[in-house]
Design an enzyme around this catalytic site. Structure first.
Site, PDB file in Angstrom:
ATOM      1  N   HIS A   1       0.829  -1.198   0.000  1.00  0.00           N
ATOM      2  CA  HIS A   1       0.000   0.000   0.000  1.00  0.00           C
ATOM      3  C   HIS A   1       0.868   1.256   0.000  1.00  0.00           C
ATOM      4  O   HIS A   1       2.080   1.190   0.218  1.00  0.00           O
ATOM      5  CB  HIS A   1      -0.913   0.022   1.232  1.00  0.00           C
ATOM      6  CG  HIS A   1      -0.185   0.291   2.513  1.00  0.00           C
ATOM      7  ND1 HIS A   1       0.621  -0.639   3.141  1.00  0.00           N
ATOM      8  CD2 HIS A   1      -0.147   1.404   3.306  1.00  0.00           C
ATOM      9  CE1 HIS A   1       1.123  -0.130   4.255  1.00  0.00           C
ATOM     10  NE2 HIS A   1       0.667   1.115   4.375  1.00  0.00           N
TER      11      HIS A   1
ATOM     12  N   GLN B   1       0.425   5.928   0.546  1.00  0.00           N
ATOM     13  CA  GLN B   1      -0.409   6.984   1.106  1.00  0.00           C
ATOM     14  C   GLN B   1      -0.431   8.201   0.185  1.00  0.00           C
ATOM     15  O   GLN B   1       0.460   8.384  -0.644  1.00  0.00           O
ATOM     16  CB  GLN B   1       0.133   7.422   2.477  1.00  0.00           C
ATOM     17  CG  GLN B   1       0.145   6.323   3.526  1.00  0.00           C
ATOM     18  CD  GLN B   1       0.575   6.857   4.876  1.00  0.00           C
ATOM     19  OE1 GLN B   1      -0.011   7.803   5.416  1.00  0.00           O
ATOM     20  NE2 GLN B   1       1.614   6.254   5.444  1.00  0.00           N
TER      21      GLN B   1
END
Length: 346
Positions: A165, A167
């Site tokens: 992942h 951000q």
């Protein structure tokens, strides 16, 4: 004695930030008796019912992560920036200035499985990640002046969640790094009538000293002014001001580039190479209608490892009080990365 950049200390200039770095290649010979880190080759399960980024898991906020099958985006449950909030009082004191800071923070999950990363995905799946980056930039860029896409990989770089992942922090203000680059890129363009980073691409292609990888659309180099030992920069071979300008060919070639970069990093010390990476392009929001030919979209990788999977570079002492310093030259670092296979070790 003739100067040898691989043996003698010298200064190198970073035109993006208008600052110097001290290069001390002779220090690479010194023995190391400082802190040693634990190698990162963690075994991660495909699904962890306690991992909030896994499909179907309830996060600390009480929200449930849906059963997504590709990329998944959500607003960070504990954001550093909020869209609304009281304004600070204005101050006439030059020593105590405060300004408004508003924005939003999002998380992008690359894939529903926790035990995969970019090198494990298909090119099509990595393209889907790239397209989500662009979608988010376009969406948030309509409102916010800066949209910072970034990823911290590995516990050494502060990542506490073993799931693929990244951000996004979008802000009403222009952060320091973006502001400094904007000034220096603009000054160079006004003086030479050319984008600085496109000139830099041409020079690096000519010199062939710091190239780590290239294909038809992208160039990866250890910058001449690199601070971190194995820092790299990802640059387009065709001028583009923002990520949103990338066409289908550039997206696919970038997907391959990112897989190769990660593979080379991991192969260097046979570990899950930690780093912080991110993308910079022309400011957005109220700047969208401005002419920004001085900007060239580019990416950066900042890995902390220095000599092995267990020894990292510390930014302390001289770096904090004077200026950045490195031992390994950019040319040697590039050669070490360039020689690594383009497929990750098994």
């Amino acid at each position: 004695m003739a100067f040898n950049r691989d043996e003698h200390q010298h200064l190198r200039y970073n035109p993006l930030k208008a600052e110097w770095i001290l290069v001390s290649p002779h220090r690479s010979l010194r023995p190391w008796s400082g802190q040693v880190e634990t190698p990162s080759v963690e075994i991660v399960p495909q699904f962890d019912p306690t991992n909030p980024l896994c499909p179907g898991v309830t996060r600390a906020s009480g929200k449930v992560t849906p059963n997504y099958e590709s990329t998944y985006v959500f607003t960070n449950d504990f954001p550093a920036l909020l869209e609304e909030g009281p304004e600070p009082e204005e101050s006439s004191d030059p020593l105590f200035q405060t300004n408004s800071a508003k924005g939003t923070c999002r998380v992008i999950c690359y894939h529903p499985h926790s035990n995969v990363y970019l090198t494990d995905l298909s090119v099509k799946e990595v393209v889907a990640v790239i397209e989500e980056w662009i979608n988010q930039l376009s969406d948030l860029g309509n409102k916010y002046n800066w949209v910072q896409i970034f990823e911290n990989r590995g516990a050494m770089m502060g990542c506490s969640n073993p799931h693929p992942h990244c951000q996004i922090w979008a802000s009403t203000f222009l952060p320091n790094e973006a502001r400094i680059k904007d000034v220096n890129l603009r000054e160079y363009y006004e003086k030479y009538k050319r984008p600085m980073l496109m000139d830099y691409v041409e020079r690096e292609l000519e010199k062939k000293e710091r190239i780590v990888y290239q294909n038809d659309e992208w160039l990866v180099v250890v910058p001449y002014w690199a601070v971190w030992p194995f820092e790299t920069m990802v640059l387009p071979k065709r001028q583009m001001v923002r990520f949103s300008e990338a066409d289908a060919k550039q997206k696919e070639a970038l997907a391959v580039t990112l897989q190769v970069v990660v593979a080379k990093y991991d192969n260097l010390f046979k570990c899950n190479f930690p780093y912080s990476m991110g993308w910079h392009g022309a400011p957005t929001g109220e700047h969208l209608n401005e002419c920004s030919p001085h900007w060239t979209f580019h990416g950066m990788y900042f890995p902390p490892l220095l000599r092995s999977a267990t020894i990292k570079k510390f930014m302390v002492g001289y770096e904090l009080l004077a200026q950045a310093q490195r031992d390994l030259t950019a040319e040697k670092a590039a050669a070490l990365l360039r020689d690594q296979p383009e497929k990750r070790f098994a």
